[in-house]
Design an enzyme around this catalytic site. Structure first.
Site, mmCIF file in Angstrom:
data_model
loop_
_atom_site.group_PDB
_atom_site.id
_atom_site.type_symbol
_atom_site.label_atom_id
_atom_site.label_comp_id
_atom_site.label_asym_id
_atom_site.label_seq_id
_atom_site.Cartn_x
_atom_site.Cartn_y
_atom_site.Cartn_z
ATOM 1 N N LYS A 11 0.813 -1.222 0.000
ATOM 2 C CA LYS A 11 0.000 0.000 0.000
ATOM 3 C C LYS A 11 0.852 1.282 0.000
ATOM 4 O O LYS A 11 2.055 1.243 0.282
ATOM 5 C CB LYS A 11 -0.926 -0.015 1.215
ATOM 6 C CG LYS A 11 -1.958 -1.139 1.167
ATOM 7 C CD LYS A 11 -2.848 -1.067 2.399
ATOM 8 C CE LYS A 11 -3.920 -2.128 2.386
ATOM 9 N NZ LYS A 11 -4.794 -2.020 3.576
ATOM 10 N N PHE A 59 -16.016 3.388 6.344
ATOM 11 C CA PHE A 59 -14.634 3.777 6.037
ATOM 12 C C PHE A 59 -14.325 3.799 4.540
ATOM 13 O O PHE A 59 -13.201 4.106 4.147
ATOM 14 C CB PHE A 59 -13.644 2.840 6.745
ATOM 15 C CG PHE A 59 -13.792 1.383 6.368
ATOM 16 C CD1 PHE A 59 -13.242 0.889 5.193
ATOM 17 C CD2 PHE A 59 -14.488 0.513 7.193
ATOM 18 C CE1 PHE A 59 -13.375 -0.451 4.843
ATOM 19 C CE2 PHE A 59 -14.626 -0.831 6.860
ATOM 20 C CZ PHE A 59 -14.073 -1.306 5.677
ATOM 21 N N ARG A 87 -1.328 -14.423 4.445
ATOM 22 C CA ARG A 87 -2.065 -13.800 5.545
ATOM 23 C C ARG A 87 -1.297 -13.946 6.866
ATOM 24 O O ARG A 87 -1.282 -13.029 7.691
ATOM 25 C CB ARG A 87 -3.475 -14.363 5.627
ATOM 26 C CG ARG A 87 -4.272 -13.984 4.358
ATOM 27 C CD ARG A 87 -5.732 -14.249 4.434
ATOM 28 N NE ARG A 87 -6.421 -13.411 5.403
ATOM 29 C CZ ARG A 87 -6.709 -12.132 5.231
ATOM 30 N NH1 ARG A 87 -6.340 -11.490 4.135
ATOM 31 N NH2 ARG A 87 -7.366 -11.468 6.162
ATOM 32 N N THR A 93 -4.942 -7.391 10.750
ATOM 33 C CA THR A 93 -5.250 -6.111 10.102
ATOM 34 C C THR A 93 -4.835 -4.939 10.984
ATOM 35 O O THR A 93 -4.256 -3.962 10.508
ATOM 36 C CB THR A 93 -6.758 -6.028 9.782
ATOM 37 O OG1 THR A 93 -7.091 -7.127 8.930
ATOM 38 C CG2 THR A 93 -7.109 -4.728 9.096
ATOM 39 N N ARG A 104 2.843 -6.352 9.199
ATOM 40 C CA ARG A 104 2.090 -5.249 9.811
ATOM 41 C C ARG A 104 2.663 -4.838 11.166
ATOM 42 O O ARG A 104 2.684 -3.645 11.484
ATOM 43 C CB ARG A 104 0.617 -5.615 9.900
ATOM 44 C CG ARG A 104 -0.034 -5.592 8.518
ATOM 45 C CD ARG A 104 -1.470 -6.013 8.561
ATOM 46 N NE ARG A 104 -2.126 -5.822 7.271
ATOM 47 C CZ ARG A 104 -3.098 -6.602 6.833
ATOM 48 N NH1 ARG A 104 -3.547 -7.600 7.574
ATOM 49 N NH2 ARG A 104 -3.654 -6.365 5.655
ATOM 50 N N HIS A 117 -2.072 -5.579 1.672
ATOM 51 C CA HIS A 117 -3.385 -6.217 1.499
ATOM 52 C C HIS A 117 -3.118 -7.584 0.904
ATOM 53 O O HIS A 117 -2.208 -7.754 0.093
ATOM 54 C CB HIS A 117 -4.253 -5.400 0.539
ATOM 55 C CG HIS A 117 -5.441 -6.163 0.020
ATOM 56 N ND1 HIS A 117 -6.646 -6.174 0.677
ATOM 57 C CD2 HIS A 117 -5.595 -6.954 -1.077
ATOM 58 C CE1 HIS A 117 -7.489 -6.946 0.001
ATOM 59 N NE2 HIS A 117 -6.875 -7.426 -1.071
#
Length: 140
Positions: A11, A59, A87, A93, A104, A117
């Site tokens: 991202k 959102f 994942r 998340t 993350r 993502h």
């Protein structure tokens, strides 16, 4: 174990901080192979189309704004149980809930700017891959 493909995206928050190589290294270290990759700057329309599943969520506008705010790297990953493996490597998340060593936990700035993502199921992987890549762009 099945060899499968999944969609992965780096991202704008991560590309702005020049983390593309570090993120790809974590994916490769986990046994995933990049079989297609391109750097794109999503238009609002592309972001709305890609995230249409969230169009009724509060959102959505913020998500579209963020995803069209800078370059992303879209890619197809291949490997044994690639969807689950990706994942796992990405982490939760919300980076506050992500395990140590995950992408993350290591790189995300917030739940919104969470660096990556990844597809959550074979059906979404197929849809997301087809959204960004033609069959001839995927070279395994």
């Amino acid at each position: 174990m099945a060899i499968e493909r999944t969609f992965s995206m780096i991202k704008p928050d991560a590309t702005r901080r020049n983390l593309t190589g570090a993120i790809i290294a974590k994916l490769e270290e986990a046994g995933l192979r990049v079989v297609a990759s391109k750097r794109v700057w999503m238009s609002r329309r592309e972001a709305e189309g890609f995230y249409t599943v969230h169009k009724d969520r509060p959102f959505f506008g913020e998500l579209v704004e963020f995803m069209s705010s800078g370059p992303t790297v879209v890619q197809v990953l291949e490997g044994e149980n690639a969807i689950a493996k990706n994942r796992e490597v990405m982490g939760a998340t919300n980076p506050a809930n992500a395990d140590e060593g995950t992408i993350r936990k290591t790189f995300a700035l917030s739940i919104g700017e969470n660096s990556v993502h990844g597809s959550d199921a074979p059906e979404t992987a197929a849809e997301e891959i087809a959204y960004w890549f033609s069959g001839t762009e995927i070279v395994g």
